[in-house]
Design an enzyme around this catalytic site. Structure first.
Site, PDB file in Angstrom:
ATOM      1  N   ASN A 109     -44.138  20.716  19.889  1.00 26.30           N
ATOM      2  CA  ASN A 109     -43.879  21.466  19.260  1.00 26.30           C
ATOM      3  C   ASN A 109     -43.965  21.067  17.535  1.00 26.30           C
ATOM      4  O   ASN A 109     -44.205  21.413  16.038  1.00 26.30           O
ATOM      5  CB  ASN A 109     -41.997  22.331  18.899  1.00 26.30           C
ATOM      6  CG  ASN A 109     -41.497  22.693  20.286  1.00 26.30           C
ATOM      7  OD1 ASN A 109     -40.588  22.738  20.265  1.00 26.30           O
ATOM      8  ND2 ASN A 109     -42.555  23.647  20.676  1.00 26.30           N
ATOM      9  N   ASP A 160     -36.790  30.822  24.827  1.00 21.85           N
ATOM     10  CA  ASP A 160     -38.376  31.583  24.261  1.00 21.85           C
ATOM     11  C   ASP A 160     -37.837  32.991  24.306  1.00 21.85           C
ATOM     12  O   ASP A 160     -37.085  33.359  24.604  1.00 21.85           O
ATOM     13  CB  ASP A 160     -39.229  31.299  25.479  1.00 21.85           C
ATOM     14  CG  ASP A 160     -40.279  31.150  24.966  1.00 21.85           C
ATOM     15  OD1 ASP A 160     -40.705  30.785  24.148  1.00 21.85           O
ATOM     16  OD2 ASP A 160     -41.069  31.021  26.275  1.00 21.85           O
TER      17      ASP A 160
HETATM   18  C1  FPP Z   1     -38.264  29.017  20.553  1.00 15.50           C
HETATM   19  O1  FPP Z   1     -39.007  30.172  20.510  1.00 15.50           O
HETATM   20  C2  FPP Z   1     -37.855  29.078  20.056  1.00 15.50           C
HETATM   21  C3  FPP Z   1     -37.596  27.079  19.480  1.00 15.50           C
HETATM   22  C4  FPP Z   1     -39.073  26.672  19.808  1.00 15.50           C
HETATM   23  C5  FPP Z   1     -36.899  27.142  18.565  1.00 15.50           C
HETATM   24  C6  FPP Z   1     -35.399  27.331  19.124  1.00 15.50           C
HETATM   25  C7  FPP Z   1     -34.665  26.653  18.023  1.00 15.50           C
HETATM   26  C8  FPP Z   1     -33.366  27.287  18.021  1.00 15.50           C
HETATM   27  C9  FPP Z   1     -32.510  28.152  18.481  1.00 15.50           C
HETATM   28  C10 FPP Z   1     -32.231  26.494  17.173  1.00 15.50           C
HETATM   29  C11 FPP Z   1     -31.362  25.432  18.118  1.00 15.50           C
HETATM   30  C12 FPP Z   1     -30.593  24.683  17.243  1.00 15.50           C
HETATM   31  C13 FPP Z   1     -29.527  23.398  17.111  1.00 15.50           C
HETATM   32  C14 FPP Z   1     -29.581  23.548  16.522  1.00 15.50           C
HETATM   33  C15 FPP Z   1     -29.675  22.799  18.303  1.00 15.50           C
HETATM   34  P1  FPP Z   1     -40.681  30.612  20.200  1.00 15.50           P
HETATM   35  O2  FPP Z   1     -40.680  30.101  18.387  1.00 15.50           O
HETATM   36  O3  FPP Z   1     -41.526  29.984  21.107  1.00 15.50           O
HETATM   37  O4  FPP Z   1     -40.938  31.867  20.237  1.00 15.50           O
HETATM   38  P2  FPP Z   1     -42.566  32.844  20.568  1.00 15.50           P
HETATM   39  O5  FPP Z   1     -42.837  32.424  22.126  1.00 15.50           O
HETATM   40  O6  FPP Z   1     -42.101  34.085  20.787  1.00 15.50           O
HETATM   41  O7  FPP Z   1     -43.312  32.517  19.576  1.00 15.50           O
END
Ligand code: FPP
Length: 249
Positions: free
Chosen positions: A77, A29
């Site tokens: 998501n 996160d």
């Molecule tokens: C949460 O941060 C993150 C995600 C929803 C995406 C995570 C995905 C990756 C790191 C890529 C993984 C890739 C592979 C191929 C496995 P957020 O966007 O919710 O952050 P925020 O809470 O600060 O908005």
């Protein structure tokens, strides 16, 4: 499961190799907030998030951890802006394509957990390719939760067990934890010992609801793109100070 090499590469001296978690699960996160703080678009945070995940996978392998599960995309998501969802799907696809050779070299066995049916066709194809190519690898088990929801996983397990009962293949009193687990996406993978969530949020967010029943939970304020080996080392030190009692005294 893997056999531990006798010398673990760079395992910090203050960690007890006998008391490492076998399976670590991560809620990655804070990508968006990390990017915002640097004045960058959210997608840059996701790109950096991939780098952090690659480093963690390598670190787990070096330190003799047998399984890593990462929450890449939840069933909730899909509610994000369309451009961000599209970006993530394309990113997953590209990363899989680019990393397959390295996963083979590093003996990684990849698996995807979640409802994969509603993912874009081209991503599905890349998923199938990487799962098939790595299926006989015997190193770290890397599971990627994609279009994953814990409640949905439990419901689909119930449906598949109910169908067996309806077909007369199973009696209700034969349903126990062992049987139930075989119907989860994670069948065959041991439950996580340690669940890490970055960015300070104190929630499970529908992740591995059944499997984390006895996991130790570690929450850090660090945003996912900054979660490096040193941060993981701190998490493992914290984990090794816990007394796991599994409900006993
Ligand atoms: C949460 O941060 C993150 C995600 C929803 C995406 C995570 C995905 C990756 C790191 C890529 C993984 C890739 C592979 C191929 C496995 P957020 O966007 O919710 O952050 P925020 O809470 O600060 O908005």
């Amino acid at each position: 499961m893997t056999t531990k090499p006798s010398i673990l590469k760079d395992l910090p001296a203050d960690l007890d190799r006998e008391r490492l978690p076998k399976h670590v699960a991560v809620i990655m996160d804070g990508n968006g907030r990390w990017a915002k703080r640097q004045g960058l678009p959210r997608i840059v945070g996701h790109r950096r998030g991939v780098d952090a995940l690659k480093d963690l996978l390598r670190c787990c392998r070096d330190w003799g951890i047998e399984a890593l599960t990462a929450y890449a995309f939840s069933t909730e998501n899909w509610g994000r802006p369309l451009e961000e969802v599209d970006f993530l799907m394309t990113l997953f696809e590209r990363v899989l394509r680019q990393e397959l050779r390295e996963m083979m070299e590093e003996d990684v066995k990849i698996k995807f957990v979640g409802n994969l049916d509603s993912l874009p066709k081209t991503l599905r194809a890349e998923i199938d390719r990487s799962v098939e190519a790595t299926q006989n690898n015997s190193g770290i088990q890397f599971s990627v939760a994609t279009n994953y929801g814990g409640r949905q996983e439990i419901l689909q397990a119930c449906r598949s067990i109910a169908a067996m009962v309806q077909d007369g293949k199973l009696q209700p009193d034969q349903i126990d934890e062992g049987l139930f687990e075989k119907h989860l996406y994670t069948a065959g993978i041991c439950d996580p010992d340690l669940l890490i969530r970055t960015s300070g949020e104190m929630r499970i967010s529908n992740f591995l609801l059944w499997q984390v029943a006895y996991a130790e939970i570690y929450i850090t304020e660090t945003m996912w793109p900054d979660f490096d080996r040193q941060a993981f080392h701190v998490a493992l030190r914290d984990y090794q100070q816990r007394q796991r009692r599994f409900g006993k005294v």
